[in-house]
Write a protein that holds these residues in place. Structure first.
Motif, mmCIF file in Angstrom:
data_model
loop_
_atom_site.group_PDB
_atom_site.id
_atom_site.type_symbol
_atom_site.label_atom_id
_atom_site.label_comp_id
_atom_site.label_asym_id
_atom_site.label_seq_id
_atom_site.Cartn_x
_atom_site.Cartn_y
_atom_site.Cartn_z
ATOM 1 N N SER A 1 0.826 -1.218 0.000
ATOM 2 C CA SER A 1 0.000 0.000 0.000
ATOM 3 C C SER A 1 0.856 1.263 0.000
ATOM 4 C CB SER A 1 -0.930 -0.011 1.210
ATOM 5 O OG SER A 1 -0.169 -0.186 2.384
ATOM 6 N N ASP B 1 -3.820 -3.810 -3.242
ATOM 7 C CA ASP B 1 -2.606 -3.006 -3.046
ATOM 8 C C ASP B 1 -1.418 -3.632 -3.778
ATOM 9 O OD1 ASP B 1 -3.792 -1.077 -1.353
ATOM 10 O OD2 ASP B 1 -3.601 -2.416 0.373
ATOM 11 N N GLU C 1 -8.228 -0.916 -2.576
ATOM 12 C CA GLU C 1 -7.003 -0.266 -2.081
ATOM 13 C C GLU C 1 -7.259 0.534 -0.818
ATOM 14 O OE1 GLU C 1 -4.226 1.625 -4.889
ATOM 15 O OE2 GLU C 1 -5.499 0.720 -6.411
#
Ligand code: G6P
Length: 598
Positions: A322, A348, A598
């Motif tokens: 991330s 991610d 995400e």
């Protein structure tokens, strides 16, 4: 199995159901009242065993086993059943008898042995007590059990008595299946579920004597004990959970078998490593390895980075997916990307993959899920072979990721002729780690007791460690917090005193990993510092560093693989803490198994 029907086919089906655990040899012994007894055992797969069977064998009592060699090579002779020199008693065994050598020296100096197994000592001892001391087989069984140290699930057959089967359990799993005019004994309900849904779970110290029409269960002293029958749930997901209350516990228990599957998949017996040569060559061109992952997989990446540096001499670092996707560090000239992902679907990680592919860099995905997005879109894939992981809290995928990274590090190191790689007998070391993991899962009751002492009503806890024990502390802390909701932090042990020690108050649990020779003494002092401020400390220490006051002792393994054994008590601590609070262990609040946003 003991019953009225021929057992051979049922035994073979049961063994097949347990294939997923990993094994290198198998055997069965079948007996009938008409004296039609026979034993077959062989190195290799169940199919090899099947091809060697006598099709007409119609015995109504029999035992079978799949073995994964730890002590004593995988040979026909070391396969189970093990039998006595007079060919009267036949025994199958899961577990390890730690005082087998001493017993052999004391009682069996004049008995010829045919295998290197600890199991043979047990069966020879039973036969000796019957032969020399005129014990009944039952008396000899009890007498022998009372001499043993270690773990066992045993099933014993007497060639002269086809109407009796003996079983006993200590630490290793064993349950009885109750059929119509038949009894089954197995280490997993899966192996018996085709025959019966009724089971009796045995407890440590239980001894069972079965006949076709009834059984008795006693303790080791021979006093009767009562064990309730239960019905295994029938829907498909329950069946795959077997008799486990939660997938998390099942998956924790499966980890030694996963290590064996990794060995099977990647590490042939000749010492070579079975990895795509194109992948190894591409990796050899790289000047730096970027390991990118999320959550537990990131923690496995932290362990892996050290393996690539130490074993293959390739600079490596693990990054959070991330963060990496949007704040990429300055890359080296020839980067290589390793994406670690149990599901192969984490958004991610996918973001990073798309970006680095666009930049033209090579990508390998290590995943548990063949055909997943990350696998399809990468240049190379290595599978984890952990089997489906259902519990949200990742356990076996973590240890599998460490195992498979070790495989790749070894392959690269050998290609580069790194001395550290040539000296790293990974097949052997992973087998030792698997045996160590088995010992720890077999001793889970000890952890359950510690959880009762340390965890009730705690709001905060800390895991600390140095070196390789630091990333291990991070994963241990994540496990505990995600399933039990106890706020837990993982810390570099030396860093605690630079601020966070202010949080330690009366009875705060502080759990320390101590597996690293270079820093063991320092971590111990850090632990004492917290104790002096009221902490309730718990030490998890490698056997060679352990002191009598340590709480959990980890079997010694290659130091580069210490996380494989170290994490097991932490997973169990998390599991039992959540269980004690009545939480849904498999599905903690707010979490998803596979995070596709995400
Ligand atoms: C989720 C899961 C974690 C897992 C992480 C990464 O947050 O709850 O257990 O570690 O995703 O998943 P991956 O499938 O990429 O390993």
């Amino acid at each position: 199995m003991i019953g009225a029907k021929p057992v051979q086919e049922i035994l073979m089906n049961g063994l097949q159901k347990l294939e997923y655990r990993g094994y290198d040899s198998a055997g069965i012994f079948v007996n009938s009242a008409r004296g039609g007894r026979h034993m077959v055992k062989t190195v290799g797969k169940i199919a090899t065993l099947a091809s060697k069977l006598t099709p007409a064998a119609d015995g109504t009592m029999g035992i079978g086993h799949t073995r994964w060699a730890t002590n004593g090579a995988p040979t026909d002779a070391n396969a189970h059943p093990q039998y006595s020199v007079d060919e009267r008693f036949y025994l199958v065994h899961n577990g390890v008898i730690t005082n087998a050598a001493a017993l052999k020296a004391q009682y069996l100096a004049d008995v010829p042995f045919q295998s290197q197994t600890d199991t043979e000592v047990v069966v020879q001892l039973i036969a000796k007590f019957v032969r020399d001391d005129h014990d009944t087989p039952a008396a000899a069984f009890y007498r022998t059990l009372n001499l043993l140290k270690g773990s066992y699930a045993f099933v014993l057959a007497d060639a002269e008595d086809p109407d009796t089967l003996y079983a006993a359990k200590n630490k290793s799993p064993l349950l009885i299946g109750v059929g119509e005019g038949a009894y089954y004994v197995g280490s997993d309900a899966m192996a018996m579920i085709d025959q019966t849904k009724q089971f009796i779970a045995l407890q440590d110290g239980d001894v069972v004597i079965m006949h076709q029409d009834g059984l008795t269960i006693t303790d080791l002293a021979g006093d009767f004990v009562h064990r309730d029958e239960f019905t295994a749930q029938l829907d498909a997901s329950e069946i795959s959970k077997g008799t486990y209350p939660y997938y998390m516990l099942k998956e924790i228990d499966e980890q030694p078998a996963v290590m064996r599957r990794i060995v099977d998949a990647y590490l042939p017996a000749d010492g070579s490593v079975s990895v795509d040569p194109a992948l190894v060559q591409a990796l050899d061109q790289a000047d730096r390895l970027y390991i990118v992952a999320a959550g537990t997989s990131y923690h496995a990446g932290l362990v892996g980075a050290r393996l690539f540096e130490e074993v293959a001499g390739l600079p490596a670092e693990a990054y959070l997916a991330s963060e990496f996707g949007y704040h990429m560090p300055l890359l080296s000239q020839h980067p290589f990307f390793l994406l670690l992902s149990q599901s192969g679907e984490t958004a991610d990680s996918r973001e990073v993959l798309v970006k680095v592919k666009k930049m033209g860099y090579p990508v390998l995905t290590m995943t548990n899920t063949a055909g997943s997005t990350l696998s399809r879109e990468a240049d190379y894939t290595m599978l984890l072979h952990a089997g489906p992981e259902i519990a949200v809290a990742s356990t076996k995928a973590y240890t599998a990721q460490i195992g498979v990274q070790a495989v790749l590090a070894k392959a690269l190191g050998m290609y580069r002729q790194q001395p550290a790689a040539n000296d790293f007998a990974l097949r052997h070391q992973l087998s030792i780690a698997a045996a160590g993991m088995q010992t720890l899962v077999d001793e889970k009751d000890q952890i359950k007791n510690l959880v009762g002492q340390y965890m009730p009503d705690q709001h905060d806890a800390f895991y600390i460690g140095r070196g390789a024990d630091y990333p291990l502390s991070l994963e241990a802390a994540l496990k505990l917090k995600e399933v039990s909701y106890v706020h837990t932090e993982g810390f570099a042990a030396g860093e605690l005193k630079h601020g966070t020690i202010a949080l330690i108050s009366e009875d705060t649990p502080v759990l320390a990993f101590i597996t690293d020779d270079a820093t063991a003494a320092h971590t111990r002092s850090n632990l004492q510092e917290t104790e002096a401020r009221g902490a309730h400390t718990l030490s998890i220490v490698s056997e060679h560093l352990a002191e009598p006051t340590d709480n959990i002792v980890l079997p010694d393994v290659d130091p580069r693989l210490s996380a494989l054994v170290g994490i097991i008590p932490a997973q169990l601590i998390a599991y039992y803490t959540a269980l004690g609070k009545g939480l849904d262990v498999d599905k903690p609040r707010n979490l998803a198994k596979s995070v596709t946003v995400e």
